[in-house]
Design a protein around this motif. Structure first.
Motif, PDB file in Angstrom:
ATOM      1  N   LEU A   1      -1.440   8.140   1.440  1.00 22.07           N
ATOM      2  CA  LEU A   1      -1.704   9.277   1.150  1.00 22.07           C
ATOM      3  C   LEU A   1      -0.950  10.026   0.141  1.00 22.07           C
ATOM      4  CD1 LEU A   1      -2.655  10.525   4.901  1.00 22.07           C
ATOM      5  CD2 LEU A   1      -4.452   9.829   3.136  1.00 22.07           C
ATOM      6  N   ALA A   2       0.140   9.997   0.238  1.00 17.99           N
ATOM      7  CA  ALA A   2       1.208  10.673  -0.770  1.00 17.99           C
ATOM      8  C   ALA A   2       0.624  10.237  -2.241  1.00 17.99           C
ATOM      9  CB  ALA A   2       2.357  10.119  -0.395  1.00 17.99           C
ATOM     10  N   GLY A   3       0.450   8.857  -2.464  1.00 19.08           N
ATOM     11  CA  GLY A   3      -0.213   8.391  -3.588  1.00 19.08           C
ATOM     12  C   GLY A   3      -1.398   8.958  -4.264  1.00 19.08           C
TER      13      GLY A   3
ATOM     14  N   ALA B   1       2.028  -5.284   6.516  1.00 24.77           N
ATOM     15  CA  ALA B   1       1.096  -4.211   6.544  1.00 24.77           C
ATOM     16  C   ALA B   1       1.368  -2.913   5.730  1.00 24.77           C
ATOM     17  CB  ALA B   1       0.676  -3.822   7.673  1.00 24.77           C
ATOM     18  N   ALA B   2       2.632  -2.525   5.842  1.00 24.87           N
ATOM     19  CA  ALA B   2       3.143  -1.069   5.328  1.00 24.87           C
ATOM     20  C   ALA B   2       3.360  -1.318   3.693  1.00 24.87           C
ATOM     21  CB  ALA B   2       4.568  -0.962   6.060  1.00 24.87           C
ATOM     22  N   GLY B   3       3.982  -2.591   3.455  1.00 21.42           N
ATOM     23  CA  GLY B   3       4.207  -2.927   2.002  1.00 21.42           C
ATOM     24  C   GLY B   3       2.935  -2.863   1.308  1.00 21.42           C
ATOM     25  N   LEU B   4       1.896  -3.498   1.995  1.00 15.03           N
ATOM     26  CA  LEU B   4       0.564  -3.674   1.346  1.00 15.03           C
ATOM     27  C   LEU B   4      -0.044  -2.187   1.369  1.00 15.03           C
ATOM     28  CD1 LEU B   4      -0.727  -6.959   2.754  1.00 15.03           C
ATOM     29  CD2 LEU B   4       0.265  -6.539   0.213  1.00 15.03           C
ATOM     30  N   LEU B   5      -0.257  -1.424   2.225  1.00 17.26           N
ATOM     31  CA  LEU B   5      -0.755  -0.080   2.311  1.00 17.26           C
ATOM     32  C   LEU B   5      -0.260   0.991   1.299  1.00 17.26           C
ATOM     33  CD1 LEU B   5      -1.356   0.548   6.367  1.00 17.26           C
ATOM     34  CD2 LEU B   5      -3.205   0.444   4.344  1.00 17.26           C
ATOM     35  N   ALA B   6       0.834   0.774   1.515  1.00 15.21           N
ATOM     36  CA  ALA B   6       1.734   2.157   0.673  1.00 15.21           C
ATOM     37  C   ALA B   6       1.180   2.247  -0.742  1.00 15.21           C
ATOM     38  CB  ALA B   6       3.316   1.692   0.623  1.00 15.21           C
ATOM     39  N   PRO B   7       1.202   1.194  -1.547  1.00 10.87           N
ATOM     40  CA  PRO B   7       0.711   1.636  -2.992  1.00 10.87           C
ATOM     41  C   PRO B   7      -0.838   1.942  -3.222  1.00 10.87           C
ATOM     42  CG  PRO B   7       1.137  -0.575  -2.868  1.00 10.87           C
ATOM     43  CD  PRO B   7       1.245  -0.086  -1.402  1.00 10.87           C
ATOM     44  N   LEU B   8      -1.604   1.422  -1.969  1.00 10.91           N
ATOM     45  CA  LEU B   8      -3.146   1.618  -2.232  1.00 10.91           C
ATOM     46  C   LEU B   8      -3.593   2.971  -2.949  1.00 10.91           C
ATOM     47  CD1 LEU B   8      -4.557  -0.188   0.735  1.00 10.91           C
ATOM     48  CD2 LEU B   8      -4.158  -1.170  -1.559  1.00 10.91           C
TER      49      LEU B   8
ATOM     50  N   TRP C   1      -2.121   5.420  -4.792  1.00  8.75           N
ATOM     51  CA  TRP C   1      -2.089   5.606  -6.262  1.00  8.75           C
ATOM     52  C   TRP C   1      -2.604   4.629  -7.099  1.00  8.75           C
ATOM     53  CZ3 TRP C   1       0.364   3.564 -10.448  1.00  8.75           C
ATOM     54  CH2 TRP C   1       0.713   4.323 -11.318  1.00  8.75           C
ATOM     55  N   VAL C   2      -2.570   3.489  -6.648  1.00  2.00           N
ATOM     56  CA  VAL C   2      -3.084   2.338  -7.449  1.00  2.00           C
ATOM     57  C   VAL C   2      -4.708   2.656  -7.462  1.00  2.00           C
ATOM     58  CG1 VAL C   2      -3.442  -0.140  -7.707  1.00  2.00           C
ATOM     59  CG2 VAL C   2      -1.334   0.845  -7.307  1.00  2.00           C
ATOM     60  N   GLY C   3      -5.283   2.880  -6.266  1.00  3.85           N
ATOM     61  CA  GLY C   3      -6.727   2.972  -6.084  1.00  3.85           C
ATOM     62  C   GLY C   3      -7.274   4.022  -6.950  1.00  3.85           C
TER      63      GLY C   3
ATOM     64  N   VAL D   1      -9.963   5.921 -12.125  1.00  2.00           N
ATOM     65  CA  VAL D   1     -10.150   6.852 -13.540  1.00  2.00           C
ATOM     66  C   VAL D   1     -10.135   5.782 -14.588  1.00  2.00           C
ATOM     67  CG1 VAL D   1      -8.843   8.164 -14.755  1.00  2.00           C
ATOM     68  CG2 VAL D   1      -8.720   8.579 -12.335  1.00  2.00           C
ATOM     69  N   GLY D   2      -9.481   4.721 -14.540  1.00  2.00           N
ATOM     70  CA  GLY D   2      -9.639   3.631 -15.679  1.00  2.00           C
ATOM     71  C   GLY D   2     -10.929   3.265 -15.735  1.00  2.00           C
ATOM     72  N   ALA D   3     -11.722   2.851 -14.632  1.00  2.00           N
ATOM     73  CA  ALA D   3     -12.834   2.334 -14.659  1.00  2.00           C
ATOM     74  C   ALA D   3     -13.986   3.251 -15.259  1.00  2.00           C
ATOM     75  CB  ALA D   3     -13.550   1.865 -13.243  1.00  2.00           C
ATOM     76  N   ARG D   4     -13.748   4.739 -14.683  1.00  2.00           N
ATOM     77  CA  ARG D   4     -14.743   5.707 -15.188  1.00  2.00           C
ATOM     78  C   ARG D   4     -14.455   5.956 -16.596  1.00  2.00           C
ATOM     79  NH1 ARG D   4     -16.236  11.154 -11.787  1.00  2.00           N
ATOM     80  NH2 ARG D   4     -16.885  12.351 -13.604  1.00  2.00           N
TER      81      ARG D   4
END
Length: 391
Positions: free
Chosen positions: A198-200, A232-239, A241-243, A248-251
């Motif tokens: 969420l912070a990301g 799970a935490a390591g995989l969830l954390a960057p989702l 920001w990266v998402g 935006v890049g795709a747009r």
């Protein structure tokens, strides 16, 4: 304090015992939250009085100025509704603004009979209170109640603390960061990863929370202690920001580079601190606006405080998080006057000061706090009414 998160957990008492022997967190944090609220309310009252003296509307200043206009536009109309074009053809797009805060504004404005600016203020004020509580929780866990109280008060009296009372995103990021880091210290991995995600979604520098969680998870993996929750935490954390960056890049038609092109049009790019060196040189050679001079001094002080923080040997997660925020402030170029605002979520920088004040004589602590309050209230009013520079 050890930088090893596992050691922090090892010395912690079981949650059930802690709950029985100690009052609830909100009760323990009440004095700190009261001081924080008093500080910010005093700052708002003085800002309002000065604004009325100058013929300005205080609510307009704190709820509908600079970036607040962009956030409320995204909340009301979605992305693509607001742009700004320079004479040279460069276009500043609202795609530079992350989506969590506009979504919260829209939700509040849907439920309550308030404007977008009013909804933004309600979200920011609630987030600032949650952030103060999270900062207290971390300070108490590491150094006790008195240091935690001073840590919260110092955060509320920073020179740019007026931003915590505005329709801006820093309170939201700080709240999510503080509680994600607290969850890491308590080894609540799923909470840490979820809040980091969420912070990301809240700000460009929200990646710092994900960096802290991912480094902590990586250490567990390397030491052979990784569980499913750690992974799970390591995989969830960057989702988060990266998402958003990829969306935006795709747009923009460039999945990997589109977002950074948007930021470049805003003048935000990473130059490894070259811009700061040039600014320091210019300040020595010729007069410059007060805001730029103060911004340079604040960032320099932040670097010094980071060194002092390292010497305190806090948990590694706090060092990674704070270092990532400082890296953007020092290494990024553009909008130098906003760099102190970008550092508002870097509350661990204040731990060395809080510890020093804990050991100081009460009279000394009172003098320091009074001086900081005068600087915070006066400079905050100046920034919003007289500086005429983006905040």
């Amino acid at each position: 304090m050890s930088a090893d998160l596992s050691q922090q957990a090892a010395v912690a008492r079981p949650a059930s015992v802690t709950t029985r022997r100690r009052p609830a967190l909100l009760r323990r944090a009440a004095p700190a939250l009261g001081l924080f609220a008093a500080a910010r309310l005093t700052g708002l009252v003085l800002l309002a009085l000065w604004s009325w003296h100058l013929g300005h509307s205080p609510l307009t200043i704190i709820g509908n100025s600079w970036d607040a206009k962009w956030y409320t536009s995204v909340a009301a109309h979605g992305y693509g509704a607001r742009t700004f074009t320079y004479p040279n053809g460069d276009v500043q797009s609202d795609l530079a603004f992350f989506p969590l805060y506009p979504a919260l504004i829209r939700a509040v404005a849907t439920v309550l009979p308030v404007t977008g600016g009013g909804a933004g203020l309600l979200v920011s004020w609630a987030a600032a209170a949650a952030a103060a509580c999270g900062i207290y929780a971390i300070g108490e866990r590491l150094h006790g109640r008195r240091t935690a109280t001073l840590l919260v008060l110092l955060w509320g009296l920073l020179p740019h603390a007026v931003v915590l009372s505005m329709a801006y995103t820093e309170p939201v990021l700080t709240a999510l960061a503080a509680w994600s880091l607290y969850a890491l210290l308590a080894r609540n991995w799923l909470w840490a990863g979820s809040l980091a995600a969420l912070a990301g979604l809240s700000r460009p520098n929200g990646y710092a929370v994900a960096a802290a969680v991912c480094v902590a998870a990586l250490i567990e993996v390397v030491r052979g202690r990784a569980t499913a929750r750690v992974w799970a935490a390591g995989l969830l954390a960057p989702l988060g920001w990266v998402g958003f960056v990829l969306w935006v890049g795709a747009r923009k038609g460039d999945v990997l580079g589109g977002y950074f092109t948007v930021q470049d049009k805003w003048g935000s790019r990473f130059d490894f601190g070259v811009g700061w060196l040039r600014l320091a040189r210019d300040l020595l050679l010729r007069p410059a606006p007060v805001v730029l001079t103060v911004s340079l001094l604040i960032v320099a002080a932040a670097v010094l405080l980071y060194v002092l923080l390292i010497l305190e040997r806090p948990p590694l997660a706090l060092l990674v998080y704070t270092g990532a925020l400082l890296l953007v402030a020092v290494g990024g170029t553009g909008f130098f006057e906003s760099k102190p605002r970008f550092l508002l979520p870097a509350f661990p920088l204040l731990i060395p000061l809080a510890l020093a004040m804990t050991k100081a004589r009460p009279r000394t602590a009172i003098v320091v706090i009074t001086a900081l309050a005068g600087l915070s209230f006066g400079y905050g009013a100046y920034l919003l009414t007289s500086a005429h520079m983006p905040l």
